[in-house]
Design a protein around this motif. Structure first.
Motif, PDB file in Angstrom:
ATOM      1  N   ALA A  32      72.931  63.781  39.387  1.00  0.00           N
ATOM      2  CA  ALA A  32      72.135  63.265  38.569  1.00  0.00           C
ATOM      3  C   ALA A  32      72.962  62.620  37.402  1.00  0.00           C
ATOM      4  O   ALA A  32      72.513  61.572  36.472  1.00  0.00           O
ATOM      5  CB  ALA A  32      71.337  64.526  37.846  1.00  0.00           C
ATOM      6  N   ARG A  33      73.927  63.038  37.304  1.00  0.00           N
ATOM      7  CA  ARG A  33      74.921  62.315  36.247  1.00  0.00           C
ATOM      8  C   ARG A  33      75.384  61.141  36.535  1.00  0.00           C
ATOM      9  O   ARG A  33      75.658  59.917  35.932  1.00  0.00           O
ATOM     10  CB  ARG A  33      76.178  63.285  35.872  1.00  0.00           C
ATOM     11  CG  ARG A  33      75.771  64.488  34.755  1.00  0.00           C
ATOM     12  CD  ARG A  33      76.999  65.206  34.321  1.00  0.00           C
ATOM     13  NE  ARG A  33      77.596  65.830  35.350  1.00  0.00           N
ATOM     14  CZ  ARG A  33      77.244  67.207  35.712  1.00  0.00           C
ATOM     15  NH1 ARG A  33      76.464  67.682  35.212  1.00  0.00           N
ATOM     16  NH2 ARG A  33      78.235  67.706  36.684  1.00  0.00           N
ATOM     17  N   PRO A  36      70.982  57.465  39.051  1.00  0.00           N
ATOM     18  CA  PRO A  36      69.731  57.376  38.037  1.00  0.00           C
ATOM     19  C   PRO A  36      68.679  58.288  39.014  1.00  0.00           C
ATOM     20  O   PRO A  36      68.371  57.894  40.052  1.00  0.00           O
ATOM     21  CB  PRO A  36      69.248  55.940  37.841  1.00  0.00           C
ATOM     22  CG  PRO A  36      69.775  55.494  38.885  1.00  0.00           C
ATOM     23  CD  PRO A  36      71.207  56.112  39.356  1.00  0.00           C
ATOM     24  N   GLN A  37      67.976  59.619  38.324  1.00  0.00           N
ATOM     25  CA  GLN A  37      67.207  60.385  39.054  1.00  0.00           C
ATOM     26  C   GLN A  37      65.819  59.600  38.666  1.00  0.00           C
ATOM     27  O   GLN A  37      65.494  59.366  37.659  1.00  0.00           O
ATOM     28  CB  GLN A  37      67.110  61.671  38.509  1.00  0.00           C
ATOM     29  CG  GLN A  37      68.651  62.175  38.946  1.00  0.00           C
ATOM     30  CD  GLN A  37      68.933  62.334  40.449  1.00  0.00           C
ATOM     31  OE1 GLN A  37      68.260  62.851  41.180  1.00  0.00           O
ATOM     32  NE2 GLN A  37      69.943  61.651  40.826  1.00  0.00           N
ATOM     33  N   ARG A  38      64.748  59.676  39.722  1.00  0.00           N
ATOM     34  CA  ARG A  38      63.403  59.157  39.544  1.00  0.00           C
ATOM     35  C   ARG A  38      62.549  60.327  39.682  1.00  0.00           C
ATOM     36  O   ARG A  38      62.533  60.893  40.596  1.00  0.00           O
ATOM     37  CB  ARG A  38      63.215  57.982  40.425  1.00  0.00           C
ATOM     38  CG  ARG A  38      64.052  56.764  40.121  1.00  0.00           C
ATOM     39  CD  ARG A  38      63.832  56.056  38.520  1.00  0.00           C
ATOM     40  NE  ARG A  38      64.573  54.987  38.381  1.00  0.00           N
ATOM     41  CZ  ARG A  38      64.980  54.509  37.192  1.00  0.00           C
ATOM     42  NH1 ARG A  38      63.932  55.232  36.268  1.00  0.00           N
ATOM     43  NH2 ARG A  38      65.676  53.574  36.750  1.00  0.00           N
ATOM     44  N   CYS A  39      61.337  60.151  38.908  1.00  0.00           N
ATOM     45  CA  CYS A  39      60.354  61.160  38.952  1.00  0.00           C
ATOM     46  C   CYS A  39      59.412  61.027  40.088  1.00  0.00           C
ATOM     47  O   CYS A  39      59.196  60.052  40.587  1.00  0.00           O
ATOM     48  CB  CYS A  39      59.497  61.133  37.623  1.00  0.00           C
ATOM     49  SG  CYS A  39      58.109  61.986  37.594  1.00  0.00           S
ATOM     50  N   ALA A  45      62.760  57.834  34.863  1.00  0.00           N
ATOM     51  CA  ALA A  45      63.929  58.719  34.845  1.00  0.00           C
ATOM     52  C   ALA A  45      63.723  59.988  34.624  1.00  0.00           C
ATOM     53  O   ALA A  45      62.750  60.541  33.718  1.00  0.00           O
ATOM     54  CB  ALA A  45      64.828  58.231  33.675  1.00  0.00           C
ATOM     55  N   ALA A  46      64.559  60.654  35.479  1.00  0.00           N
ATOM     56  CA  ALA A  46      64.152  62.444  35.460  1.00  0.00           C
ATOM     57  C   ALA A  46      65.593  63.001  35.377  1.00  0.00           C
ATOM     58  O   ALA A  46      66.872  62.286  35.670  1.00  0.00           O
ATOM     59  CB  ALA A  46      63.437  62.861  36.578  1.00  0.00           C
ATOM     60  N   GLN A  47      65.768  64.162  34.900  1.00  0.00           N
ATOM     61  CA  GLN A  47      67.119  64.681  34.798  1.00  0.00           C
ATOM     62  C   GLN A  47      67.177  65.716  36.066  1.00  0.00           C
ATOM     63  O   GLN A  47      67.250  65.329  37.086  1.00  0.00           O
ATOM     64  CB  GLN A  47      67.290  65.485  33.639  1.00  0.00           C
ATOM     65  CG  GLN A  47      66.887  64.545  32.188  1.00  0.00           C
ATOM     66  CD  GLN A  47      68.155  63.740  32.228  1.00  0.00           C
ATOM     67  OE1 GLN A  47      69.241  63.910  32.483  1.00  0.00           O
ATOM     68  NE2 GLN A  47      67.737  62.599  31.792  1.00  0.00           N
ATOM     69  N   LEU A 117      61.486  69.107  45.944  1.00  0.00           N
ATOM     70  CA  LEU A 117      60.560  69.339  45.047  1.00  0.00           C
ATOM     71  C   LEU A 117      60.084  70.976  44.936  1.00  0.00           C
ATOM     72  O   LEU A 117      59.400  71.449  44.133  1.00  0.00           O
ATOM     73  CB  LEU A 117      59.000  68.718  45.681  1.00  0.00           C
ATOM     74  CG  LEU A 117      58.897  67.453  45.737  1.00  0.00           C
ATOM     75  CD1 LEU A 117      57.833  66.794  46.334  1.00  0.00           C
ATOM     76  CD2 LEU A 117      59.058  66.545  44.427  1.00  0.00           C
ATOM     77  N   ALA A 118      60.995  71.556  45.832  1.00  0.00           N
ATOM     78  CA  ALA A 118      60.919  73.149  45.595  1.00  0.00           C
ATOM     79  C   ALA A 118      61.423  73.448  44.176  1.00  0.00           C
ATOM     80  O   ALA A 118      60.990  74.589  43.764  1.00  0.00           O
ATOM     81  CB  ALA A 118      61.695  73.883  46.884  1.00  0.00           C
ATOM     82  N   LEU A 119      62.359  72.812  43.740  1.00  0.00           N
ATOM     83  CA  LEU A 119      63.129  73.081  42.591  1.00  0.00           C
ATOM     84  C   LEU A 119      62.025  72.869  41.219  1.00  0.00           C
ATOM     85  O   LEU A 119      61.879  73.846  40.659  1.00  0.00           O
ATOM     86  CB  LEU A 119      64.128  72.087  42.098  1.00  0.00           C
ATOM     87  CG  LEU A 119      64.985  72.252  40.968  1.00  0.00           C
ATOM     88  CD1 LEU A 119      65.353  73.624  40.845  1.00  0.00           C
ATOM     89  CD2 LEU A 119      66.142  71.507  40.988  1.00  0.00           C
ATOM     90  N   PRO A 120      61.146  71.801  41.204  1.00  0.00           N
ATOM     91  CA  PRO A 120      60.039  71.559  40.025  1.00  0.00           C
ATOM     92  C   PRO A 120      59.208  72.819  40.292  1.00  0.00           C
ATOM     93  O   PRO A 120      58.722  73.534  39.350  1.00  0.00           O
ATOM     94  CB  PRO A 120      59.533  70.538  39.770  1.00  0.00           C
ATOM     95  CG  PRO A 120      60.189  69.887  41.231  1.00  0.00           C
ATOM     96  CD  PRO A 120      61.237  70.429  41.657  1.00  0.00           C
TER      97      PRO A 120
END
Length: 253
Positions: A32-33, A36-39, A45-47, A117-120
């Motif tokens: 992630a650092r 670039p992460q995408r929603c 941008a997502a973290q 997607l299990a994470l969110p």
């Protein structure tokens, strides 16, 4: 009877899962650092997770609801159906209503193998549990709803376990696979509501002594509640004193 449900959850495997989970979390954080992460919903941008803050906060909320089945109920009181015919689970903790766009996230996890997607989804459920301290009080383990062997082979993973790993880590509870499927049955989603209870009757078994234990059975979506009721019945038959239901989303009537 084992000293704790940690023993039933296979402590060696649990330590290994925890190690891999931390390694995966560190890897995701590092990527992630660097990248670039995408929603997954809007492409912004997502973290840490696959959702941006705006989309995460816009996930469909639940109205005032019955504490037992999480269906809408005035003043958060128990609904008439649960008063007349209580399910085998005592309470339901649901993070969101099963509606757009959360339904797309859950379907993408299950049918498109979008395991990130299990994470969110797990975070959303863990947040719902932690917002209601009484939901955690006394719970000794999280029991993911199992798939049949046929469906497990077809899908290659169990979404309840993937979500459950996140919730277990966030709540510091063991993830205990105490249930098994006794037979392969048609998917609940393919059946009319009235047939779903018959489809899962005696569909689960628990071969562990749970005398006096308090556990939470976890799944991604509760629709009629029939599947979770059948799972709770198997856990109660194995001696559990109380079973709660934890789900990411609740389908509203």
């Amino acid at each position: 009877m084992p000293a704790s449900l940690n023993e039933l959850s296979n402590p060696g495997q649990r330590k290994l899962d925890s190690l891999f989970a931390h390694l995966r979390e560190a890897a995701v954080g590092g990527l992630a650092r660097l990248l670039p992460q995408r929603c997954a919903l809007c492409g912004a941008a997502a973290q840490r997770t696959a959702l941006c803050d705006t989309c995460r906060l816009a996930l469909p909320a639940l109205p005032s609801r019955c504490p037992v089945c999480a269906q809408p109920s005035t003043g958060d009181a128990a609904c008439g159906e649960c008063l007349q015919q209580p399910p085998r689970f005592a309470v339901t903790v649901a993070a969101h209503a099963y509606a757009f766009p959360l339904d797309r996230l859950i379907q993408a996890l299950k049918y498109e193998h979008r395991l990130e997607l299990a994470l969110p989804l797990g975070d959303a459920l863990a947040d719902a549990v932690r917002r209601a301290p009484a939901s955690l009080e006394g719970v000794e383990a999280i029991v993911p709803l199992p798939l049949s062997r046929t469906r497990q082979r077809e899908r290659g993973f169990n979404q309840a376990i993937e979500i459950g790993r996140i919730v277990a880590r966030r709540t510091d509870l063991p993830l205990a696979p105490l249930l098994s499927r006794t037979a392969h049955a048609p998917p609940q989603a393919s059946l009319p509501w009235r047939e779903r209870r018959r489809n899962v009757r005696r569909a689960f078994a628990c071969n562990h002594d749970l005398g006096g234990r308090h556990v939470a059975v976890l799944d991604d979506v509760m629709t009629t509640g029939a599947t979770l009721d059948a799972a709770a019945a198997a856990l109660v038959a194995a001696g559990a004193a109380r079973v709660d239901a934890w789900v990411v989303a609740r389908t509203l009537k």
